[in-house]
Design an enzyme around this catalytic site. Sequence first.
Site, short mmCIF file in Angstrom:
data_model
loop_
_atom_site.label_atom_id
_atom_site.label_comp_id
_atom_site.label_asym_id
_atom_site.label_seq_id
_atom_site.Cartn_x
_atom_site.Cartn_y
_atom_site.Cartn_z
N LYS A 13 13.31 -3.95 9.90
CA LYS A 13 12.23 -5.14 9.93
C LYS A 13 12.07 -5.20 8.39
O LYS A 13 12.17 -6.27 7.70
CB LYS A 13 11.05 -5.06 10.72
CG LYS A 13 11.46 -4.76 12.09
CD LYS A 13 9.90 -4.73 12.99
CE LYS A 13 9.18 -3.67 12.52
NZ LYS A 13 9.68 -2.28 13.17
N ARG A 88 1.71 -6.18 17.18
CA ARG A 88 2.25 -5.06 18.10
C ARG A 88 1.62 -4.94 19.40
O ARG A 88 1.95 -4.09 20.11
CB ARG A 88 1.85 -3.88 17.35
CG ARG A 88 2.98 -3.12 16.47
CD ARG A 88 2.25 -1.98 15.78
NE ARG A 88 3.30 -1.02 14.99
CZ ARG A 88 3.87 -0.85 14.11
NH1 ARG A 88 3.86 -2.12 13.32
NH2 ARG A 88 4.73 0.06 13.65
N ARG A 127 17.16 9.09 6.34
CA ARG A 127 16.14 8.75 5.24
C ARG A 127 15.39 9.72 4.63
O ARG A 127 15.19 9.63 3.18
CB ARG A 127 15.25 7.43 5.84
CG ARG A 127 14.63 6.55 4.94
CD ARG A 127 14.16 5.24 5.68
NE ARG A 127 12.83 5.62 6.42
CZ ARG A 127 12.38 4.65 7.31
NH1 ARG A 127 13.05 3.62 7.69
NH2 ARG A 127 11.30 4.98 7.86
N ARG A 136 6.85 9.45 4.12
CA ARG A 136 5.47 9.25 4.78
C ARG A 136 5.22 10.13 5.73
O ARG A 136 5.79 10.82 6.23
CB ARG A 136 5.70 7.72 5.46
CG ARG A 136 5.79 6.41 4.61
CD ARG A 136 6.17 5.37 5.47
NE ARG A 136 5.88 5.30 6.86
CZ ARG A 136 6.26 4.12 7.60
NH1 ARG A 136 6.94 3.40 7.18
NH2 ARG A 136 5.88 4.01 8.75
N ARG A 147 5.96 7.18 17.97
CA ARG A 147 5.60 5.86 17.56
C ARG A 147 6.68 5.06 18.53
O ARG A 147 6.39 3.87 19.01
CB ARG A 147 6.14 5.48 16.17
CG ARG A 147 4.97 5.99 15.22
CD ARG A 147 5.32 6.29 13.93
NE ARG A 147 6.09 5.44 12.99
CZ ARG A 147 7.00 5.94 12.10
NH1 ARG A 147 7.29 7.11 11.82
NH2 ARG A 147 7.73 5.08 11.63
P1 ADP Z 1 7.23 1.46 11.54
O1 ADP Z 1 7.61 -0.02 11.64
O2 ADP Z 1 8.05 2.47 10.77
O3 ADP Z 1 6.52 2.19 12.83
P2 ADP Z 1 4.85 0.38 10.07
O4 ADP Z 1 4.96 0.67 8.45
O5 ADP Z 1 4.86 -0.86 10.51
O6 ADP Z 1 6.07 1.24 10.41
O7 ADP Z 1 3.36 0.90 10.71
C1 ADP Z 1 3.08 2.29 10.45
C2 ADP Z 1 1.61 2.56 11.17
O8 ADP Z 1 0.75 1.62 10.70
C3 ADP Z 1 1.82 2.53 12.56
O9 ADP Z 1 2.41 3.71 13.39
C4 ADP Z 1 0.52 2.18 13.05
O10 ADP Z 1 -0.45 3.42 12.92
C5 ADP Z 1 -0.07 1.36 11.87
N1 ADP Z 1 0.11 0.07 12.28
C6 ADP Z 1 0.81 -0.99 11.46
N2 ADP Z 1 1.01 -2.30 11.83
C7 ADP Z 1 0.09 -2.11 12.98
C8 ADP Z 1 -0.42 -3.05 13.89
N3 ADP Z 1 0.20 -4.52 13.86
N4 ADP Z 1 -1.24 -2.73 14.93
C9 ADP Z 1 -1.63 -1.46 14.94
N5 ADP Z 1 -1.23 -0.43 14.01
C10 ADP Z 1 -0.36 -0.88 13.18
#
Ligand code: ADP
Length: 195
Positions: A13, A88, A127, A136, A147
């Site tokens: 994404k 989400r 990665r 991270r 996740r």
């Molecule tokens: P990825 O797509 O690799 O899972 P992100 O960078 O989008 O990683 O998100 C990392 C973390 O940030 C998530 O696992 C969650 O804890 C938090 N997070 C990000 N966006 C949201 C969201 N829209 N709602 C709740 N938690 C979020």
Amino acid sequence: MDLILFGPPGAGKGTQAKVLQDERGLIQLSTGDMLRAAVAQGTELGKKSKAIMDRGDLVPDDLVIGIIAERLDKPDTARGVIFDGFPRTVAQAKALDTMLAGRGRKIDAVIELKVDDEAMVGRMESRVRENPGSVRADDNPETLRKRLGVYRQNTAPLLDFYRGQGKLVTVDGMAPIAEVSAAIKRIIGGLGKAS
Ligand code: ADP
């Protein structure tokens, strides 16, 4: 134009959002990036979010909805936004519809990057291997599986939500990056022509 890029962790994404940002002048809004910045800056939001993110759970809806609302009030987002990692949950999706409607806007399309979950674990492992310095806290196989589970349970139901709104389009996220970008470009080019 306001778009959502949708898919499980590791689907690409962020990569595709950056392409759209560069090519179309849309602003990428990644709640993950915004939350990581808050953690790095040690803000109140960051303090509340850090442990939750490290274990791969979702940060509470009101907090992420709050950061998006604040961001949408900045003038640079007026031309259009690519939402990456948001919404989400169904509650976040409903709040987003309301926030955009209040600004005379709406989501034009939800672009699903369809990928194979197991391949995502492999992608993330390479990665980490290739960029050992920039790993991270939540990029390890165990947390990634967590996740992915959270994605299936809380986030995947949004596919039906947006299918019901007639906004869902799916592209093959397993294809090479340039092919995925081309497929997204075709979708955007077609928006507004049908219906
Ligand atoms: P990825 O797509 O690799 O899972 P992100 O960078 O989008 O990683 O998100 C990392 C973390 O940030 C998530 O696992 C969650 O804890 C938090 N997070 C990000 N966006 C949201 C969201 N829209 N709602 C709740 N938690 C979020």
